[in-house]
Design a protein around this motif. Structure first.
Motif, PDB file in Angstrom:
ATOM      1  N   THR A 237      10.193  -1.333  -6.011  1.00  0.00           N
ATOM      2  CA  THR A 237       9.250  -0.459  -5.322  1.00  0.00           C
ATOM      3  C   THR A 237       9.880   0.909  -5.119  1.00  0.00           C
ATOM      4  OG1 THR A 237       8.334  -2.373  -4.167  1.00  0.00           O
ATOM      5  CG2 THR A 237       7.763  -0.205  -3.306  1.00  0.00           C
ATOM      6  N   PHE A 238       9.290   1.932  -5.723  1.00  0.00           N
ATOM      7  CA  PHE A 238       9.776   3.300  -5.605  1.00  0.00           C
ATOM      8  C   PHE A 238       8.986   4.020  -4.515  1.00  0.00           C
ATOM      9  CE2 PHE A 238      10.870   1.927  -9.826  1.00  0.00           C
ATOM     10  CZ  PHE A 238      12.129   2.459 -10.044  1.00  0.00           C
ATOM     11  N   SER A 239       9.719   4.645  -3.611  1.00  0.00           N
ATOM     12  CA  SER A 239       9.075   5.340  -2.508  1.00  0.00           C
ATOM     13  C   SER A 239      10.017   6.413  -1.987  1.00  0.00           C
ATOM     14  CB  SER A 239       8.685   4.365  -1.398  1.00  0.00           C
ATOM     15  OG  SER A 239       8.046   5.036  -0.330  1.00  0.00           O
ATOM     16  N   SER A 240       9.513   7.240  -1.073  1.00  0.00           N
ATOM     17  CA  SER A 240      10.320   8.253  -0.392  1.00  0.00           C
ATOM     18  C   SER A 240      10.600   7.777   1.023  1.00  0.00           C
ATOM     19  CB  SER A 240       9.582   9.591  -0.362  1.00  0.00           C
ATOM     20  OG  SER A 240      10.257  10.518   0.472  1.00  0.00           O
ATOM     21  N   PHE A 241      11.809   8.015   1.502  1.00  0.00           N
ATOM     22  CA  PHE A 241      12.135   7.620   2.878  1.00  0.00           C
ATOM     23  C   PHE A 241      11.963   8.777   3.861  1.00  0.00           C
ATOM     24  CE2 PHE A 241      16.151   8.792   0.817  1.00  0.00           C
ATOM     25  CZ  PHE A 241      16.625   9.770   1.665  1.00  0.00           C
ATOM     26  N   LEU A 242      11.589   9.965   3.379  1.00  0.00           N
ATOM     27  CA  LEU A 242      11.447  11.126   4.255  1.00  0.00           C
ATOM     28  C   LEU A 242      10.047  11.716   4.213  1.00  0.00           C
ATOM     29  CD1 LEU A 242      12.730  13.206   6.149  1.00  0.00           C
ATOM     30  CD2 LEU A 242      13.443  14.501   4.125  1.00  0.00           C
ATOM     31  N   TYR A 243       9.479  11.862   3.033  1.00  0.00           N
ATOM     32  CA  TYR A 243       8.216  12.571   2.880  1.00  0.00           C
ATOM     33  C   TYR A 243       7.046  11.595   2.920  1.00  0.00           C
ATOM     34  CZ  TYR A 243      11.156  16.450   1.389  1.00  0.00           C
ATOM     35  OH  TYR A 243      12.113  17.431   1.334  1.00  0.00           O
ATOM     36  N   THR A 244       6.090  11.844   3.792  1.00  0.00           N
ATOM     37  CA  THR A 244       4.880  11.044   3.884  1.00  0.00           C
ATOM     38  C   THR A 244       3.871  11.508   2.847  1.00  0.00           C
ATOM     39  OG1 THR A 244       3.947  12.512   5.568  1.00  0.00           O
ATOM     40  CG2 THR A 244       5.304  10.682   6.353  1.00  0.00           C
ATOM     41  N   VAL A 245       2.687  10.885   2.873  1.00  0.00           N
ATOM     42  CA  VAL A 245       1.669  11.230   1.884  1.00  0.00           C
ATOM     43  C   VAL A 245       1.177  12.666   2.068  1.00  0.00           C
ATOM     44  CG1 VAL A 245       0.896   8.860   1.523  1.00  0.00           C
ATOM     45  CG2 VAL A 245      -0.071  10.197   3.403  1.00  0.00           C
ATOM     46  N   GLU A 246       1.369  13.248   3.246  1.00  0.00           N
ATOM     47  CA  GLU A 246       0.987  14.650   3.440  1.00  0.00           C
ATOM     48  C   GLU A 246       1.930  15.600   2.721  1.00  0.00           C
ATOM     49  OE1 GLU A 246       1.372  12.544   5.926  1.00  0.00           O
ATOM     50  OE2 GLU A 246      -0.687  12.210   6.630  1.00  0.00           O
TER      51      GLU A 246
ATOM     52  N   VAL B 223       4.725   2.800   8.045  1.00  0.00           N
ATOM     53  CA  VAL B 223       5.878   2.636   8.944  1.00  0.00           C
ATOM     54  C   VAL B 223       5.518   3.330  10.250  1.00  0.00           C
ATOM     55  CG1 VAL B 223       8.335   3.046   9.300  1.00  0.00           C
ATOM     56  CG2 VAL B 223       7.469   2.615   6.982  1.00  0.00           C
ATOM     57  N   GLY B 224       5.116   2.537  11.245  1.00  0.00           N
ATOM     58  CA  GLY B 224       4.655   3.121  12.499  1.00  0.00           C
ATOM     59  C   GLY B 224       3.370   3.894  12.269  1.00  0.00           C
ATOM     60  N   SER B 225       3.368   5.141  12.660  1.00  0.00           N
ATOM     61  CA  SER B 225       2.207   6.006  12.445  1.00  0.00           C
ATOM     62  C   SER B 225       2.293   6.804  11.151  1.00  0.00           C
ATOM     63  CB  SER B 225       2.068   6.978  13.629  1.00  0.00           C
ATOM     64  OG  SER B 225       3.236   7.785  13.752  1.00  0.00           O
ATOM     65  N   SER B 226       3.358   6.618  10.383  1.00  0.00           N
ATOM     66  CA  SER B 226       3.557   7.365   9.136  1.00  0.00           C
ATOM     67  C   SER B 226       3.116   6.522   7.952  1.00  0.00           C
ATOM     68  CB  SER B 226       5.029   7.767   8.969  1.00  0.00           C
ATOM     69  OG  SER B 226       5.455   8.574  10.053  1.00  0.00           O
ATOM     70  N   LEU B 227       2.580   7.187   6.947  1.00  0.00           N
ATOM     71  CA  LEU B 227       2.107   6.525   5.744  1.00  0.00           C
ATOM     72  C   LEU B 227       2.838   7.124   4.547  1.00  0.00           C
ATOM     73  CD1 LEU B 227       0.041   4.372   4.847  1.00  0.00           C
ATOM     74  CD2 LEU B 227      -1.568   6.243   4.399  1.00  0.00           C
ATOM     75  N   PHE B 228       3.478   6.267   3.776  1.00  0.00           N
ATOM     76  CA  PHE B 228       4.271   6.713   2.639  1.00  0.00           C
ATOM     77  C   PHE B 228       3.621   6.220   1.348  1.00  0.00           C
ATOM     78  CE2 PHE B 228       7.126   6.588   6.220  1.00  0.00           C
ATOM     79  CZ  PHE B 228       7.929   7.706   6.061  1.00  0.00           C
ATOM     80  N   ASP B 229       3.665   7.064   0.345  1.00  0.00           N
ATOM     81  CA  ASP B 229       3.176   6.682  -0.976  1.00  0.00           C
ATOM     82  C   ASP B 229       4.267   5.912  -1.711  1.00  0.00           C
ATOM     83  OD1 ASP B 229       1.391   6.443  -2.979  1.00  0.00           O
ATOM     84  OD2 ASP B 229       1.656   8.463  -3.795  1.00  0.00           O
ATOM     85  N   GLN B 230       3.862   4.939  -2.529  1.00  0.00           N
ATOM     86  CA  GLN B 230       4.841   4.151  -3.265  1.00  0.00           C
ATOM     87  C   GLN B 230       4.195   3.566  -4.507  1.00  0.00           C
ATOM     88  OE1 GLN B 230       6.194   0.980  -0.703  1.00  0.00           O
ATOM     89  NE2 GLN B 230       4.254  -0.129  -0.800  1.00  0.00           N
ATOM     90  N   ILE B 231       5.039   3.231  -5.463  1.00  0.00           N
ATOM     91  CA  ILE B 231       4.615   2.551  -6.690  1.00  0.00           C
ATOM     92  C   ILE B 231       5.460   1.294  -6.827  1.00  0.00           C
ATOM     93  CG2 ILE B 231       4.370   2.687  -9.183  1.00  0.00           C
ATOM     94  CD1 ILE B 231       4.044   5.652  -8.978  1.00  0.00           C
ATOM     95  N   MET B 232       4.796   0.158  -6.935  1.00  0.00           N
ATOM     96  CA  MET B 232       5.483  -1.128  -7.009  1.00  0.00           C
ATOM     97  C   MET B 232       5.374  -1.677  -8.433  1.00  0.00           C
ATOM     98  SD  MET B 232       4.752  -4.553  -4.722  1.00  0.00           S
ATOM     99  CE  MET B 232       5.113  -3.648  -3.221  1.00  0.00           C
ATOM    100  N   PHE B 233       6.510  -1.945  -9.044  1.00  0.00           N
ATOM    101  CA  PHE B 233       6.565  -2.511 -10.389  1.00  0.00           C
ATOM    102  C   PHE B 233       6.962  -3.986 -10.297  1.00  0.00           C
ATOM    103  CE2 PHE B 233       7.291   2.016 -11.025  1.00  0.00           C
ATOM    104  CZ  PHE B 233       6.446   2.301 -12.090  1.00  0.00           C
ATOM    105  N   TYR B 234       6.203  -4.829 -10.993  1.00  0.00           N
ATOM    106  CA  TYR B 234       6.511  -6.256 -11.076  1.00  0.00           C
ATOM    107  C   TYR B 234       7.192  -6.513 -12.427  1.00  0.00           C
ATOM    108  CZ  TYR B 234       3.134  -6.467  -7.261  1.00  0.00           C
ATOM    109  OH  TYR B 234       2.466  -6.267  -6.082  1.00  0.00           O
ATOM    110  N   VAL B 235       8.442  -6.903 -12.363  1.00  0.00           N
ATOM    111  CA  VAL B 235       9.250  -7.111 -13.572  1.00  0.00           C
ATOM    112  C   VAL B 235       9.374  -8.611 -13.809  1.00  0.00           C
ATOM    113  CG1 VAL B 235      11.458  -6.673 -14.693  1.00  0.00           C
ATOM    114  CG2 VAL B 235      10.501  -4.975 -13.111  1.00  0.00           C
ATOM    115  N   ALA B 236       8.788  -9.087 -14.902  1.00  0.00           N
ATOM    116  CA  ALA B 236       8.837 -10.505 -15.254  1.00  0.00           C
ATOM    117  C   ALA B 236       9.926 -10.717 -16.299  1.00  0.00           C
ATOM    118  CB  ALA B 236       7.490 -10.971 -15.790  1.00  0.00           C
ATOM    119  N   ILE B 237      10.871 -11.614 -15.988  1.00  0.00           N
ATOM    120  CA  ILE B 237      11.979 -11.901 -16.895  1.00  0.00           C
ATOM    121  C   ILE B 237      12.061 -13.405 -17.132  1.00  0.00           C
ATOM    122  CG2 ILE B 237      13.318  -9.867 -16.271  1.00  0.00           C
ATOM    123  CD1 ILE B 237      14.927 -11.564 -14.361  1.00  0.00           C
TER     124      ILE B 237
END
Length: 447
Positions: free
Chosen positions: A179-188, A229-243
């Motif tokens: 799951t790729f996401s930012s830990f500082l910048y919200t969707v705004e 996360v609390g009142s903050s909303l973060f954008d993310q992309i989740m990749f499912y890797v099948a091996i």
């Protein structure tokens, strides 16, 4: 030092004015007078480099669009005990810096440059499942195009949490998430997008991983949920890797030797029951199988109970049961040749029924032949006439045993016949249970 404050204050004032004037993007066009055939004058970018601590946008109400993709180049380790997946991948990020712009026709036909990342603002993209500190090497560079697009390729060794199911080992398939996401910048402030389609990521990664290591890549899918996360909303992309694990190593080193040993144990039933070599042979096989399991234990997962462990335990149990059956038959034969006890009527009837089906009622035959003078011909299906005692025994020559009218020799032959019958019956029961167990395990592996 004090003389430097006015220039710094002027820079901040100019930056603030520029941020409040979104329509004047041509203000940030770089003067390319320093571009020549010998390279680029770094001083023309110095103003841009000084802004690396700020998110590069003209209007702070507009979020920065960062497009990402990755190439999975190696699956280094899958730790079933710690539930960790260690992989190596190249993360590619593309975003736009509106403060970088130049005209290639006026700048020596330069349309793309490489700039060290320490001079640029970088998005703080991380992998949520990562359990290790980012060990990105220093001194990396990024491509900067004349229209402000920045392309940054970042190598990453990722140790991530993955829920592993090893029940079907070594024919198991795992589905891990990155799951790729930012830990500082919200969707705004930041939005994530795809630099290429997910099937392109899967095909490129599969071509690279195809010939490497124990695992092969089956496919990659994605989802784009938001992370709250609390009142903050973060954008993310989740990749499912099948091996999927390549099982050839474990088939050759685990399943094939085990199958050979259990097959030899089954064939040992064809050794004569009277032979003194059957029991030692089975004991040797049992000890060899235990040594095999001890030597191959390091190839098995250290946690959980995979189906292959159940299979090995089943094979070991069958070999123990086979040894116990041999001990039982050996005891019966020894009892028959030393001091055979009287045979109960029901056991004689059962023996007669199994050896001579379709003949007259065995119980009636038993009742009719309870007196002395029982001849060998009264035992059809057990031995041919003359094989039990070799001649008809008269009442004076017959040694009575238990009031049945059977001599000791006849009774011993009956017990020997019963021992052989039990040996055959238990061997067939052993084969049925072995075949059904193996078929069940194969069906479970296939599902």
């Amino acid at each position: 030092m004090e003389g430097g404050w006015p220039s710094g204050g002027s820079f901040l004032l100019c930056l603030t004015v520029n941020l409040l004037l979104p329509g004047r993007s041509n203000t940030f066009t770089i003067n390319c007078s320093g571009f020549d055939r010998h390279g680029v004058d770094p001083t023309v970018f110095q103003t841009i480099f000084n802004q690396k601590d700020f998110r590069p946008v003209i209007n702070y109400s507009i979020p920065t669009q960062v497009n990402i993709s990755f190439t999975l180049s190696a699956i280094l380790d899958v730790d079933a005990q710690l539930q960790l997946l260690t992989s190596f991948l190249w993360l590619k990020m593309i975003w736009t810096n509106p403060f970088i712009s130049w005209d290639p026709e006026k700048c020596g036909a330069f349309s793309k440059l490489t700039v060290t990342t320490e001079n640029l603002w970088l998005p703080d993209i991380f992998i949520v499942e990562s359990m290790d500190v980012d060990q990105t090497p220093e001194g990396l560079s990024a491509y900067v195009t004349n229209d402000g697009h920045i392309v940054y390729n970042k190598p990453m060794r990722v140790t991530s949490i993955c829920s592993l199911d090893i029940f079907y080992f070594p024919f198991d398939q795992q589905n891990c998430t990155l799951t790729f996401s930012s830990f500082l910048y919200t969707v705004e402030n930041m939005l994530l997008g795809m630099e290429k389609e997910v099937w392109e990521i899967a095909d490129t990664s599969r071509d690279i991983v195809r010939t490497q290591g124990e695992w092969e890549l089956l496919g990659i899918n994605k989802a784009t949920p938001k992370m709250s996360v609390g009142s903050s909303l973060f954008d993310q992309i989740m990749f499912y890797v099948a091996i999927r694990r390549r099982p050839s190593l474990y088939i050759i080193n685990l399943l094939v030797p085990s199958s050979f040993l259990i097959s030899i144990d089954a064939l040992s039933f064809y050794l004569p029951a009277e032979s003194e070599n059957r029991a030692p042979f089975k004991i040797t096989l049992l000890l060899g199988y235990n040594v095999f399991l001890l030597m191959m234990n390091k190839l098995l997962p250290a946690s959980g109970t995979p189906l292959i462990s159940v299979y090995f335990a089943l094979c070991l149990s069958l070999m123990v049961v086979s040894l116990l059956e041999t001990i039982f038959i050996t005891y019966l034969l020894h009892m028959a040749t030393t001091q055979p006890p009287p045979m109960p009527p029901w056991l004689y009837s059962l023996l007669f029924l199994c050896t001579s089906p379709g003949k007259c009622c065995p119980v009636a035959l038993w009742n009719e032949n309870t007196g002395p003078g029982l001849m060998s011909t009264h035992l059809p299906g057990l031995k041919e006439p003359g094989q039990l005692v070799g001649k008809e025994l008269g009442s004076r020559e017959a040694e009575l045993n238990g009031g049945s009218g059977l001599t000791s020799t006849q009774l011993a032959d009956l017990w020997v016949q019963f021992s052989h019958m039990m040996d055959t019956f238990l061997f067939r029961l052993y084969l049925i249970f072995l075949a059904s167990s193996i078929i069940t395990v194969i069906i479970l592996w296939n599902t």
